[in-house]
Scaffold this motif. Structure first.
Motif, PDB file in Angstrom:
ATOM      1  N   MET A  93       3.664  37.105  -2.972  1.00  0.00           N
ATOM      2  CA  MET A  93       3.080  35.931  -3.628  1.00  0.00           C
ATOM      3  C   MET A  93       3.943  35.433  -4.776  1.00  0.00           C
ATOM      4  O   MET A  93       3.684  34.368  -5.325  1.00  0.00           O
ATOM      5  CB  MET A  93       1.678  36.251  -4.133  1.00  0.00           C
ATOM      6  CG  MET A  93       0.643  36.366  -3.052  1.00  0.00           C
ATOM      7  SD  MET A  93      -1.025  36.219  -3.701  1.00  0.00           S
ATOM      8  CE  MET A  93      -1.985  36.552  -2.235  1.00  0.00           C
ATOM      9  N   ASP A  94       4.957  36.202  -5.151  1.00  0.00           N
ATOM     10  CA  ASP A  94       5.820  35.843  -6.266  1.00  0.00           C
ATOM     11  C   ASP A  94       6.547  34.532  -5.976  1.00  0.00           C
ATOM     12  O   ASP A  94       7.287  34.427  -4.996  1.00  0.00           O
ATOM     13  CB  ASP A  94       6.820  36.968  -6.508  1.00  0.00           C
ATOM     14  CG  ASP A  94       7.691  36.752  -7.734  1.00  0.00           C
ATOM     15  OD1 ASP A  94       7.403  35.825  -8.512  1.00  0.00           O
ATOM     16  OD2 ASP A  94       8.651  37.515  -7.916  1.00  0.00           O
ATOM     17  N   GLY A  95       6.326  33.526  -6.794  1.00  0.00           N
ATOM     18  CA  GLY A  95       6.956  32.238  -6.581  1.00  0.00           C
ATOM     19  C   GLY A  95       6.363  31.444  -5.448  1.00  0.00           C
ATOM     20  O   GLY A  95       6.861  30.361  -5.118  1.00  0.00           O
ATOM     21  N   VAL A  96       5.296  31.959  -4.817  1.00  0.00           N
ATOM     22  CA  VAL A  96       4.650  31.278  -3.695  1.00  0.00           C
ATOM     23  C   VAL A  96       3.331  30.656  -4.152  1.00  0.00           C
ATOM     24  O   VAL A  96       3.151  29.440  -4.112  1.00  0.00           O
ATOM     25  CB  VAL A  96       4.414  32.247  -2.515  1.00  0.00           C
ATOM     26  CG1 VAL A  96       3.609  31.568  -1.409  1.00  0.00           C
ATOM     27  CG2 VAL A  96       5.747  32.740  -1.963  1.00  0.00           C
ATOM     28  N   VAL A  97       2.389  31.496  -4.581  1.00  0.00           N
ATOM     29  CA  VAL A  97       1.093  31.005  -5.051  1.00  0.00           C
ATOM     30  C   VAL A  97       1.180  30.756  -6.556  1.00  0.00           C
ATOM     31  O   VAL A  97       1.764  31.554  -7.296  1.00  0.00           O
ATOM     32  CB  VAL A  97      -0.021  32.012  -4.723  1.00  0.00           C
ATOM     33  CG1 VAL A  97      -1.379  31.487  -5.196  1.00  0.00           C
ATOM     34  CG2 VAL A  97      -0.057  32.282  -3.217  1.00  0.00           C
ATOM     35  N   ALA A  98       0.598  29.675  -6.999  1.00  0.00           N
ATOM     36  CA  ALA A  98       0.669  29.290  -8.408  1.00  0.00           C
ATOM     37  C   ALA A  98       0.184  30.418  -9.312  1.00  0.00           C
ATOM     38  O   ALA A  98      -0.853  31.050  -9.047  1.00  0.00           O
ATOM     39  CB  ALA A  98      -0.168  28.032  -8.647  1.00  0.00           C
ATOM     40  N   ASN A  99       0.968  30.684 -10.356  1.00  0.00           N
ATOM     41  CA  ASN A  99       0.678  31.671 -11.412  1.00  0.00           C
ATOM     42  C   ASN A  99       0.845  33.132 -10.974  1.00  0.00           C
ATOM     43  O   ASN A  99       0.649  34.032 -11.784  1.00  0.00           O
ATOM     44  CB  ASN A  99      -0.732  31.487 -11.995  1.00  0.00           C
ATOM     45  CG  ASN A  99      -0.885  30.165 -12.719  1.00  0.00           C
ATOM     46  OD1 ASN A  99       0.092  29.612 -13.237  1.00  0.00           O
ATOM     47  ND2 ASN A  99      -2.102  29.635 -12.754  1.00  0.00           N
ATOM     48  N   ALA A 100       1.205  33.373  -9.697  1.00  0.00           N
ATOM     49  CA  ALA A 100       1.365  34.758  -9.246  1.00  0.00           C
ATOM     50  C   ALA A 100       2.449  35.471 -10.053  1.00  0.00           C
ATOM     51  O   ALA A 100       2.271  36.629 -10.460  1.00  0.00           O
ATOM     52  CB  ALA A 100       1.699  34.799  -7.754  1.00  0.00           C
ATOM     53  N   THR A 101       3.567  34.806 -10.290  1.00  0.00           N
ATOM     54  CA  THR A 101       4.673  35.428 -11.027  1.00  0.00           C
ATOM     55  C   THR A 101       4.238  35.827 -12.423  1.00  0.00           C
ATOM     56  O   THR A 101       4.527  36.941 -12.888  1.00  0.00           O
ATOM     57  CB  THR A 101       5.861  34.453 -11.096  1.00  0.00           C
ATOM     58  OG1 THR A 101       6.259  34.088  -9.772  1.00  0.00           O
ATOM     59  CG2 THR A 101       7.035  35.080 -11.832  1.00  0.00           C
ATOM     60  N   GLU A 102       3.528  34.944 -13.087  1.00  0.00           N
ATOM     61  CA  GLU A 102       3.086  35.221 -14.459  1.00  0.00           C
ATOM     62  C   GLU A 102       2.038  36.328 -14.497  1.00  0.00           C
ATOM     63  O   GLU A 102       2.034  37.158 -15.424  1.00  0.00           O
ATOM     64  CB  GLU A 102       2.514  33.941 -15.080  1.00  0.00           C
ATOM     65  CG  GLU A 102       3.544  32.829 -15.292  1.00  0.00           C
ATOM     66  CD  GLU A 102       3.847  32.022 -14.038  1.00  0.00           C
ATOM     67  OE1 GLU A 102       4.674  31.092 -14.109  1.00  0.00           O
ATOM     68  OE2 GLU A 102       3.253  32.317 -12.970  1.00  0.00           O
ATOM     69  N   ILE A 103       1.170  36.364 -13.512  1.00  0.00           N
ATOM     70  CA  ILE A 103       0.146  37.421 -13.454  1.00  0.00           C
ATOM     71  C   ILE A 103       0.803  38.779 -13.237  1.00  0.00           C
ATOM     72  O   ILE A 103       0.474  39.768 -13.898  1.00  0.00           O
ATOM     73  CB  ILE A 103      -0.868  37.132 -12.334  1.00  0.00           C
ATOM     74  CG1 ILE A 103      -1.653  35.858 -12.649  1.00  0.00           C
ATOM     75  CG2 ILE A 103      -1.825  38.312 -12.143  1.00  0.00           C
ATOM     76  CD1 ILE A 103      -2.436  35.310 -11.476  1.00  0.00           C
ATOM     77  N   MET A 104       1.744  38.839 -12.322  1.00  0.00           N
ATOM     78  CA  MET A 104       2.431  40.099 -12.032  1.00  0.00           C
ATOM     79  C   MET A 104       3.215  40.597 -13.242  1.00  0.00           C
ATOM     80  O   MET A 104       3.401  41.804 -13.414  1.00  0.00           O
ATOM     81  CB  MET A 104       3.342  39.913 -10.818  1.00  0.00           C
ATOM     82  CG  MET A 104       2.567  39.705  -9.519  1.00  0.00           C
ATOM     83  SD  MET A 104       3.539  38.887  -8.213  1.00  0.00           S
ATOM     84  CE  MET A 104       4.922  39.989  -8.066  1.00  0.00           C
ATOM     85  N   ALA A 105       3.670  39.670 -14.095  1.00  0.00           N
ATOM     86  CA  ALA A 105       4.408  40.042 -15.308  1.00  0.00           C
ATOM     87  C   ALA A 105       3.474  40.396 -16.459  1.00  0.00           C
ATOM     88  O   ALA A 105       3.933  40.810 -17.530  1.00  0.00           O
ATOM     89  CB  ALA A 105       5.327  38.902 -15.718  1.00  0.00           C
TER      90      ALA A 105
END
Length: 559
Positions: free
Chosen positions: A146-158
């Motif tokens: 989902m990283d870079g795919v679904v909105a905000n996934a990257t920020e949530i994972m970080a």
């Protein structure tokens, strides 16, 4: 220009998800146009074998081929792969409406989609499981999907945003809205995969720590339900799910599966009629040459040696030592002598036949060429240079692999080749059960691991992103800033597909130049299958097999 290229990649992604016709099968239709009807109570049963146990049936935590095959036969996402490999509707009642900017997808969930406890499958079930996937507390290896795919996934994972801020929401019970971070040409393909499946929150939370560790601690929304299984099981049964929305297309009443790690044992069972299908390896393929039951099943799986650069062993942190190891074994001899099943040498990470250049139509593997090939003389030169840099005249390394008959033979072949071609090298072998190897991979308790990867979807980035520094599956310690930047650019740039393709080609060259891994072979299966087994779908990408349409025509004809 950009839209034209985008359409080309979408078509490529869908058309590359090929399913090879099962031997003797009638593979002329998928579930959308098949006239076949299920025959509950007809006594249709198949007896199959697996090479390893299922480590977990939690769709958020699963990471291996065995689990993904099981999950894809007992559960279903918004889409699924059809009999002939096309992406078709699953839990989604229809294709979504898509916003003009290509970022917002609105799905309607089927009214007749049910869980095996009778409850409806809802939009909230997808919201729950997707948030769980990206939640850092889950530590899910596949969260990167989902990283870079679904909105905000990257920020949530970080850890910078909360899971509740993920770009997915239930508009109402049967309406699901998904917002992407940027347009993704292979988004439909992603939605067929296990990590994108729904989960029933109330059921999961009631099960607690026991969830997905036994067949009774699971809910099902796919063609079959699982029976007689727990995390230590060496056998299990798929039973027809009478509440599945498309149950009239499911022909089999049951599939009995047993884990058998010795090819000789499985072959005896096949020859006596106790099992209906099996994979052959080594000299057993030669024994069955000319048998009408034998066919070759190409796959997208590439196997390689993974070098642990994080362990306290300076040898594997040395690029010349890694290059020496990567070039010191004869891949063609390995394919011809050990495997004997149609597998081919791999001299790069991305497999042959996966994806085509969006402008020229040339296969990725052919275009990027052989990047890390067998060359005993060059290997010795790199070896001597690496030893000099280390100030050593000998190195001892451990090779970790599975405990199947074929894995043991593979380990012994590699041990012999490496020790023969690299004077001063000692290779010790550790062959363990599949689940134990996965645990060792996660913990980083290995020197060299014989590992592999099969495509989830038909795009080179699915292989190349594995070795980004921050990828959850990259537990080897490989890191290259230029490589990371190329993968990031390829992930976000879908407006200029030529530039994206060039980035993917260059990234693989860097990985091979660093000898971050040592590619070994692209797998094919030599399959023995009884002629009465029809429409057992074999997938090039995603889950390797689907049993939704499979039949035991012998049992049917005997009625």
């Amino acid at each position: 220009m950009g839209n034209k290229k985008l359409s080309a990649l979408v078509l490529l992604s869908l058309s590359s998800a090929l399913v090879l016709a099962a031997c003797g099968g009638n593979n002329t239709a998928d579930s959308s146009d098949s006239s076949a009807t299920g025959t509950a109570g007809s006594g249709q049963v198949l007896n199959l074998v697996e090479s390893a146990e299922i480590p977990t049936m939690d769709s958020v935590q699963a990471t291996d081929t065995v689990a993904f095959t099981a999950l894809s036969n007992v559960n279903e996402g918004l889409y699924r792969q059809g009999l002939n490999g096309t992406v078709e509707l699953g839990m989604a009642a229809e294709d979504p409406t898509v916003s003009a900017d290509g970022l917002t997808y609105t799905f309607k969930i089927r009214d007749n989609a049910k869980w095996s406890n009778g409850e409806p499958v809802t939009a909230a079930d997808f919201v729950y499981s997707w948030r769980k996937l990206v939640d850092p507390a889950s530590a899910a290896s596949y969260s990167y999907m989902m990283d870079g795919v679904v909105a905000n996934a990257t920020e949530i994972m970080a850890g910078d945003k909360k899971p509740e801020e993920l770009g997915i929401k239930a508009v109402d019970e049967k309406t699901l809205e998904i917002t992407l971070a940027s347009p993704v040409p292979y988004f439909k393909d992603l939605l067929t995969l296990a990590m994108f499946f729904p989960q029933n929150q109330a059921f999961v939370e009631k099960q607690g720590d026991k969830y997905a560790l036994s067949s009774g601690a699971l809910l099902y929304n796919g063609p079959f339900v699982l029976a007689k299984w727990d995390a230590a099981s060496l056998s299990w049964t798929y039973e027809r799910n009478k509440d599945y929305w498309d149950a009239d297309k499911v022909n089999l009443d049951a599939i009995n599966v047993e884990v058998i790690k010795e090819t000789s044992t499985a072959l005896n069972l096949y020859d006596t009629g106790a099992i209906d299908r099996m994979i052959l390896t080594g000299e057993y393929v030669t024994q069955k040459t000319g048998d009408p039951d034998l066919h070759t099943m190409p796959t997208s799986s590439v196997f390689y040696l993974k070098f642990n650069q994080q362990r306290d062993n300076p040898a594997l942190k040395n690029a010349n030592i890694r290059k020496a190891l990567a070039m010191a074994f004869d891949k063609q001899a390995y394919a011809d002598v050990v495997l004997q099943n149609g597998s081919i040498p791999a001299n790069g990470l991305v497999p042959k036949g996966l994806a085509l250049d969006p402008s020229t139509g040339e296969d990725y593997r052919a275009e990027n060429g052989d990047l890390l090939s067998f060359n005993a003389a060059e290997a010795k030169t790199y070896w001597e240079k690496g030893l000099a840099e280390l100030g050593q005249d000998s190195v001892t390394l451990e090779l970790l692999s599975d405990d199947t008959e074929n894995a043991k033979r593979s380990s012994e072949f590699l041990q012999s080749q490496l020790q023969t071609n690299l004077p001063g090298l000692t290779v010790t072998l550790r062959n363990v059960p599949f689940k134990v190897r996965l645990e060792a991979d996660t913990k980083g308790t290995y020197d060299i691991e014989l590992a592999g990867w099969g495509a989830d979807y038909a795009d080179p980035i699915n292989f190349l992103e594995l070795f980004q520094t921050t990828n959850g599956n990259n537990k080897s310690g490989y890191s290259n800033a230029q490589y990371d930047a190329l993968i990031d650019a390829a992930r976000t740039n879908v407006s200029d597909l030529d530039a994206r393709w060039a980035n993917l080609l260059q990234a693989e060259k860097i990985l091979m130049e660093d000898a971050g891994i040592a590619p070994l072979y692209q797998r094919s299966y030599a399959v023995l299958q009884k002629p009465y087994v029809t429409d057992l779908a074999e997938h090039l990408v995603g889950a390797e097999y689907s049993y939704k349409w499979a039949s035991n025509a012998g049992a049917q004809n005997a009625q």
